[in-house]
Scaffold this motif. Structure first.
Motif, PDB file in Angstrom:
ATOM      1  N   PRO A 163       0.800  -1.234   0.000  1.00  0.00           N
ATOM      2  CA  PRO A 163       0.000   0.000   0.000  1.00  0.00           C
ATOM      3  C   PRO A 163       0.835   1.287   0.000  1.00  0.00           C
ATOM      4  O   PRO A 163       0.709   2.107   0.889  1.00  0.00           O
ATOM      5  N   THR A 164       1.693   1.457  -1.014  1.00  0.00           N
ATOM      6  CA  THR A 164       2.434   2.713  -1.112  1.00  0.00           C
ATOM      7  C   THR A 164       1.558   3.755  -1.791  1.00  0.00           C
ATOM      8  O   THR A 164       0.556   3.418  -2.428  1.00  0.00           O
ATOM      9  N   LEU A 165       1.955   5.012  -1.673  1.00  0.00           N
ATOM     10  CA  LEU A 165       1.198   6.086  -2.317  1.00  0.00           C
ATOM     11  C   LEU A 165       1.180   5.905  -3.836  1.00  0.00           C
ATOM     12  O   LEU A 165       0.150   6.144  -4.485  1.00  0.00           O
ATOM     13  N   GLU A 166       2.297   5.469  -4.381  1.00  0.00           N
ATOM     14  CA  GLU A 166       2.382   5.238  -5.830  1.00  0.00           C
ATOM     15  C   GLU A 166       1.425   4.119  -6.249  1.00  0.00           C
ATOM     16  O   GLU A 166       0.716   4.249  -7.249  1.00  0.00           O
ATOM     17  N   GLN A 167       1.396   3.028  -5.477  1.00  0.00           N
ATOM     18  CA  GLN A 167       0.496   1.922  -5.781  1.00  0.00           C
ATOM     19  C   GLN A 167      -0.971   2.352  -5.678  1.00  0.00           C
ATOM     20  O   GLN A 167      -1.801   1.950  -6.490  1.00  0.00           O
ATOM     21  N   LEU A 168      -1.286   3.175  -4.692  1.00  0.00           N
ATOM     22  CA  LEU A 168      -2.658   3.667  -4.547  1.00  0.00           C
ATOM     23  C   LEU A 168      -3.064   4.549  -5.722  1.00  0.00           C
ATOM     24  O   LEU A 168      -4.195   4.469  -6.209  1.00  0.00           O
ATOM     25  N   ALA A 169      -2.142   5.385  -6.189  1.00  0.00           N
ATOM     26  CA  ALA A 169      -2.424   6.244  -7.343  1.00  0.00           C
ATOM     27  C   ALA A 169      -2.639   5.402  -8.597  1.00  0.00           C
ATOM     28  O   ALA A 169      -3.571   5.658  -9.377  1.00  0.00           O
ATOM     29  N   ILE A 170      -1.788   4.396  -8.775  1.00  0.00           N
ATOM     30  CA  ILE A 170      -1.934   3.504  -9.936  1.00  0.00           C
ATOM     31  C   ILE A 170      -3.264   2.756  -9.848  1.00  0.00           C
ATOM     32  O   ILE A 170      -3.995   2.659 -10.834  1.00  0.00           O
ATOM     33  N   LEU A 171      -3.583   2.246  -8.660  1.00  0.00           N
ATOM     34  CA  LEU A 171      -4.851   1.538  -8.481  1.00  0.00           C
ATOM     35  C   LEU A 171      -6.032   2.451  -8.779  1.00  0.00           C
ATOM     36  O   LEU A 171      -6.977   2.055  -9.463  1.00  0.00           O
ATOM     37  N   GLY A 172      -5.966   3.677  -8.276  1.00  0.00           N
ATOM     38  CA  GLY A 172      -7.051   4.630  -8.536  1.00  0.00           C
ATOM     39  C   GLY A 172      -7.252   4.852 -10.029  1.00  0.00           C
ATOM     40  O   GLY A 172      -8.387   4.833 -10.522  1.00  0.00           O
ATOM     41  N   GLY A 173      -6.165   5.057 -10.745  1.00  0.00           N
ATOM     42  CA  GLY A 173      -6.258   5.251 -12.197  1.00  0.00           C
ATOM     43  C   GLY A 173      -6.820   4.029 -12.898  1.00  0.00           C
ATOM     44  O   GLY A 173      -7.694   4.141 -13.771  1.00  0.00           O
ATOM     45  N   LEU A 174      -6.332   2.848 -12.522  1.00  0.00           N
ATOM     46  CA  LEU A 174      -6.820   1.613 -13.143  1.00  0.00           C
ATOM     47  C   LEU A 174      -8.294   1.377 -12.845  1.00  0.00           C
ATOM     48  O   LEU A 174      -9.059   0.993 -13.728  1.00  0.00           O
ATOM     49  N   VAL A 175      -8.688   1.613 -11.615  1.00  0.00           N
ATOM     50  CA  VAL A 175     -10.093   1.408 -11.248  1.00  0.00           C
ATOM     51  C   VAL A 175     -10.988   2.380 -12.006  1.00  0.00           C
ATOM     52  O   VAL A 175     -12.053   1.994 -12.496  1.00  0.00           O
ATOM     53  N   ILE A 176     -10.558   3.624 -12.143  1.00  0.00           N
ATOM     54  CA  ILE A 176     -11.355   4.603 -12.892  1.00  0.00           C
ATOM     55  C   ILE A 176     -11.503   4.176 -14.349  1.00  0.00           C
ATOM     56  O   ILE A 176     -12.615   4.154 -14.900  1.00  0.00           O
ATOM     57  N   ILE A 177     -10.391   3.793 -14.979  1.00  0.00           N
ATOM     58  CA  ILE A 177     -10.435   3.379 -16.386  1.00  0.00           C
ATOM     59  C   ILE A 177     -11.301   2.133 -16.548  1.00  0.00           C
ATOM     60  O   ILE A 177     -12.172   2.070 -17.429  1.00  0.00           O
ATOM     61  N   ARG A 178     -11.089   1.146 -15.697  1.00  0.00           N
ATOM     62  CA  ARG A 178     -11.849  -0.100 -15.818  1.00  0.00           C
ATOM     63  C   ARG A 178     -13.319   0.106 -15.464  1.00  0.00           C
ATOM     64  O   ARG A 178     -14.198  -0.542 -16.033  1.00  0.00           O
TER      65      ARG A 178
END
Length: 111
Positions: free
Chosen positions: A79-94
């Motif tokens: 749960p790093t900040l970078e991983q959370l940002a990537i997850l947020g972007g992926l979840v939004i796109i998906r």
């Protein structure tokens, strides 16, 4: 514990891939069957792709949902900040893709 979650996340991702690949293969087979049937009958009319598109869209939608679940599992592991940002972007796109696919499927059902 983190290795178990990573393994589970990988398993979920693989399941998503299998679902998507299965849907694509089935769609290709159905299109080929329809085309071959029309070729043998000497029919130049276009056939209705709606059932095939509905089936493929359903498989894609289910696969995307599994991929989102796998991404959430990966973020739990690291749960790093970078991983959370990537997850947020992926979840939004998906999520947008899921929304568009679901609306397409609903519009095909109502036609």
């Amino acid at each position: 514990m983190t290795h178990v979650l990573e393994f589970i996340s990988l398993g979920i991702s693989l399941i998503a891939g299998v679902i998507i690949i299965y849907g694509v293969v089935i769609a290709i087979i159905r299109v080929a069957q329809e085309e071959w049937g029309q070729f043998e009958a000497g029919n130049d009319k276009l056939f209705n792709f709606e059932k095939i598109r509905y089936s493929l869209g359903s498989h894609l939608l289910l696969g995307i949902e599994f991929l989102i679940a796998a991404d959430i599992m990966r973020t739990i592991v690291t749960p790093t900040l970078e991983q959370l940002a990537i997850l947020g972007g992926l979840v939004i796109i998906r999520t947008i893709l899921s929304y568009v696919l679901e609306n397409e499927i609903k519009s095909q059902k109502s036609d």
